[in-house]
Design an enzyme around this catalytic site. Structure first.
Site, PDB file in Angstrom:
ATOM      1  CD  GLU A 115     137.378  95.724 -48.208  1.00  0.00           C
ATOM      2  OE1 GLU A 115     137.901  95.008 -49.088  1.00  0.00           O
ATOM      3  OE2 GLU A 115     136.331  96.364 -48.410  1.00  0.00           O
ATOM      4  CG  ASP A 262     127.830  92.654 -50.843  1.00  0.00           C
ATOM      5  OD1 ASP A 262     128.166  92.413 -49.677  1.00  0.00           O
ATOM      6  OD2 ASP A 262     128.444  93.469 -51.571  1.00  0.00           O
ATOM      7  CD  GLU A 356     129.928 103.001 -54.657  1.00  0.00           C
ATOM      8  OE1 GLU A 356     130.409 102.448 -53.658  1.00  0.00           O
ATOM      9  OE2 GLU A 356     130.281 102.690 -55.822  1.00  0.00           O
ATOM     10  CD  GLU A 374     131.237  94.529 -57.193  1.00  0.00           C
ATOM     11  OE1 GLU A 374     131.977  94.245 -56.226  1.00  0.00           O
ATOM     12  OE2 GLU A 374     131.363  95.592 -57.852  1.00  0.00           O
ATOM     13  CB  THR A 460     133.422  87.989 -52.535  1.00  0.00           C
ATOM     14  OG1 THR A 460     132.530  89.027 -52.909  1.00  0.00           O
ATOM     15  CG2 THR A 460     134.458  88.519 -51.538  1.00  0.00           C
TER      16      THR A 460
END
Length: 782
Positions: A115, A262, A356, A374, A460
């Protein structure tokens, strides 16, 4: 080279500028960013319901969610280059000055390497690139002396200790001041990391190396990618979800394109575009062929076992996979991108937002919606590739729903459960970094942007890095990994995606693909998903519309309870709990399982238990988060616990407003787990932990609700139970709203639709229309 022609062709589709939608998005951004600066800065995040900042250590611990917070004004850093994209150059200049003077990167705090890399390091690099561009134009930022790049380099060095492993795979956490394995670091005992966590470093680290001239960052990121590639399952060319950072063995062998994996796939493709290195493209293509062979079951993307990829391992999908259609656009494989995106859009129309997680029958599995970007990201990519105005209407619906169901007086709040519409006191930094960037770009012609968007690749986290890094800066020479070329390559393997080939000037092309998936969620004709393994259990019945016959179908969950039986409770305090699909079946235990409760240490139970002696023969309390329920259960069972009560880490969740769910395993066999497991939402969990703190010894019974002591008698004390009526009422309201929308007059249009109407090939659909009062319901709840 592909990285140039991707961008050249990518924006050659039809551009429709909608002044009103763009203005609305700017107003929404101002509301969110202004609320953060007014109520939260310099804290990491805004708490939009409390109208104050979230400072780590001053709020209740949320488990691994808090690992994003490093006391470094996270939301400010993450938002910097969004300010430039939205042409807010005065605000950008002011924010850069604040970052330079206020932000410290040497705090004694343990943070997520992943993160911190994508949000903070990426944010600093994207902002430096923007500041340098503005400075070179000679109109703004003339005072700037690469301060953000210096900060990025400092942060890069503070992340490097995480790579101090024999394998080269990074630790998942690092202390910004003391690194890893230092006596003061409070981290370094972790043995596992997710594939995405280890494989999502190359863009930021390579950009940092090439901008700063120090190759050490790119070298470490490349080595981590090498390990993941070498550890792929050679028979299927798939990777698992969690890997041991020391012995390189897979811990979780479930493979998909969503959570845990991902951005590993995303960064292989984008590393080729940014760095021009064929190694990354060849690896991506081999993985992509495996994904399309085993995981893609259009329009679904189903997780499989990496060693046995013909078997689906779960009957639900998570929302993070919504990025994948956008990645397929970059590769030029538009048909499956359109199919999956349409499936996701149908789910949002049924539930207002993407839950989610949702089942293969498009029901809610996990009800949270964290304002994730996304789906908007893939919508943007598909519109820019196709020019199809349908995707403007999809973007319009995202804007409308955010304003109607997430907007609050102090920003935008995550939705705790899409079925109830309750809010969560949370506005993650990615909402400002990504959501508004993609929505604004969707409705803005590139000629009106302050930068040439064709010159950049998105990380991302949607930070902008210049594709010129591949030719203007020296590459890292330490990686010459050769990979075999697949014998079954298609026309897109080494070619530039071309909309002339894929969309031969035929407006009906994309519509024809979408039409096959118009009725996925049960309105109209049937959709029959591919069979997957799934289980369903008993008691509360929720009415849902069947896909073919429109009859009512039953979805059943058997509620359990945690009943406090020691003095002074004596069975009067009964906490409603959710069951598990694995472990001991409490319905077959005549008297349930009785024991005294002991808090596990570590509380998340994702590693060997320190409190094994105290825990043996007792029922363990453990916090949700950091790892799968099955992983926790195994550690606690090994420590000698006779049962486990998991407590939700989401603030404010409770069994009255949040429907129960059943805990599921990790994709592998769970037959080795034999102890009973139940789940309490945070409110019920607080009742139990407070009882333990006050009375020290607390005995409880774990059993099905229907067998609780004193069942049928009037009970005293805080008995907390699941209320079905609220859910049924919400479902009914949803159906009525759908009917109202269908009955709207055809001429009713939102202003943003009018601006684009002349270029549309289809009329605005009922689900995407509202009257043109943008702020009529700023804080509406369903």
């Amino acid at each position: 080279m592909l990285f140039r022609c991707v961008c050249d062709n990518f924006y050659s589709g039809i551009n429709i500028v909608s002044f009103f939608c763009r203005d609305q998005i700017i107003e929404m951004f101002d509301h969110a960013y202004g609320s953060y600066m007014k109520y939260a800065y310099p804290a990491d995040e805004l708490m939009p319901l409390s109208c104050r900042g979230r400072v780590r250590g001053q709020e209740p611990n949320r488990g691994d969610i808090d690992d994003s917070l490093g006391k470094f004004s996270l939301t400010l850093i993450d938002t910097l280059d969004t300010l430039v994209v939205l042409n807010k150059l005065d605000e950008f200049e002011d924010a850069v000055r604040k970052a330079m003077t206020d932000v410290r990167l040497d705090n004694d705090v343990v943070v997520s390497v992943f993160e911190t890399n994508i949000r903070v390091l990426g944010g600093l690099l994207g902002a430096h690139v923007m500041a340098d561009l503005l400075r070179q134009r000679g109109e703004r930022m003339l005072w700037y002396r690469d301060e953000l790049l210096h900060m990025a380099k400092e942060l890069g060095y503070r992340l490097l200790p995480a790579f101090n492993t024999t394998s080269g795979l990074p630790y998942p956490k690092v202390n910004l001041r003391y690194g890893v394995l230092n006596p003061l670091s409070r981290t370094g005992t972790e043995s596992d990391t997710c594939t995405a966590c280890a494989g999502t470093m190359i863009l930021e680290f390579a950009a940092l190396s090439r901008l700063s001239g120090d190759s050490v960052f790119e070298e470490h990121a490349r080595k981590a990618l090498d390990v993941l590639w070498q550890r792929r399952q050679r028979g299927s060319d798939l990777v698992g979800t969690v890997i041991n950072i020391h012995n390189e063995e897979w811990v979780r062998r479930e493979s998909g394109v969503g959570a845990g994996i991902d951005s590993y796939y995303e960064y292989l493709m984008k590393a080729y575009i940014l760095l021009g290195d064929n190694v990354f493209l060849e690896r991506f293509n081999i993985h992509y062929s495996a994904i399309m062979k085993y995981i893609s079951q259009p329009p679904l993307l189903l997780n499989v076992h990496m060693h046995n990829p013909t078997v689906s391992v779960r009957s639900w999908m998570d929302s993070l996979l919504a990025f994948f259609p956008g990645l397929q656009v970059l590769r030029g494989d538009l048909k499956p991108a359109i199919e999956t995106h349409e499936m996701l859009y149908q789910v949002t129309k049924q539930h207002k937002f993407l839950p989610e997680a949702f089942t293969t029958e498009f029901r809610v599995h996990w009800g949270q919606h964290l304002l994730r970007p996304e789906f908007a990201e893939s919508t943007y990519y598909l519109y820019k590739a196709t020019g199809d105005p349908y995707y403007l209407r999809v973007g319009q619906s995202i804007v409308e729903k955010l304003n109607a169901y997430a907007r609050v007086p102090c920003g935008f709040a995550a939705v705790q459960d899409v079925r109830t519409g309750m809010h969560e006191d949370r506005m993650d930094s990615f909402f400002l970094a990504e959501m508004f960037k993609y929505l604004y770009l969707l409705f803005t012609d590139k000629s009106q942007l302050p930068i040439d968007i064709d010159d950049y690749i998105f990380t991302t986290e949607a930070h902008l890095l210049p594709v010129s890094l591949s030719i203007t800066q020296p590459p890292c020479q330490s990686n010459n990994t050769a990979v075999p070329v697949s014998k079954e390559e298609d026309m897109f393997t080494h070619s530039c995606p071309s909309i002339e080939t894929l969309f031969p000037n035929n407006p009906s092309f994309a519509k024809t693909i979408r039409d096959s998936y118009k009725y996925l969620t049960g309105v109209g004709r049937a959709f029959h998903p591919s069979p997957v393994r799934c289980e369903h259990k008993a008691v509360y019945r929720v009415k849902l519309v069947a896909e073919v016959s429109h009859t009512m179908e039953e979805e059943e969950v058997l509620p359990h309870v945690v009943q406090l039986i020691s003095p002074p409770f004596l069975g009067r305090t009964v906490l409603t709990a959710g069951p598990a699909k694995f472990g001991m079946d409490l319905t077959k235990q005549e008297h349930g399982v009785k024991g005294s409760i002991v808090r596990a240490s570590p509380y998340t139970a994702c590693e060997p238990i320190d409190s094994a002696v105290a825990l043996k023969g007792h029922i363990a309390l453990a916090l949700r988060g950091d790892c799968m329920f099955a992983v926790k259960a195994r550690w606690l069972q090994e420590a000698g616990a006779i049962g486990v009560i998991f407590i939700d880490h989401s603030e404010g969740s409770n069994s009255v407003d949040t429907p129960l769910f059943q805990m599921v395993g990790d994709g592998d066999s769970t037959e080795d787990i034999t102890l009973p497991l139940v789940f309490l939402f945070s409110h019920e969990g607080a009742v139990l932990t407070e009882a333990l703190e006050e009375h020290y010894n607390v005995d409880v019974l774990l059993l099905p609700k229907e067998r609780q002591l004193g069942h049928g008698e009037e009970q005293e004390g805080p008995t907390l139970e699941f209320v079905l009526e609220k859910q049924e009422m919400f479902l009914k309201e949803e159906e009525e709203e759908e009917l109202r929308q269908q009955q709207q007059q055809p001429q009713q249009r939102q202003l943003c639709s009018k601006a684009a109407e002349k270029d549309r090939t289809e009329p605005c659909s009922a689900d995407s229309c509202q009257t043109a009062n943008f702020n009529s319901r700023p804080n509406a709840n369903p």
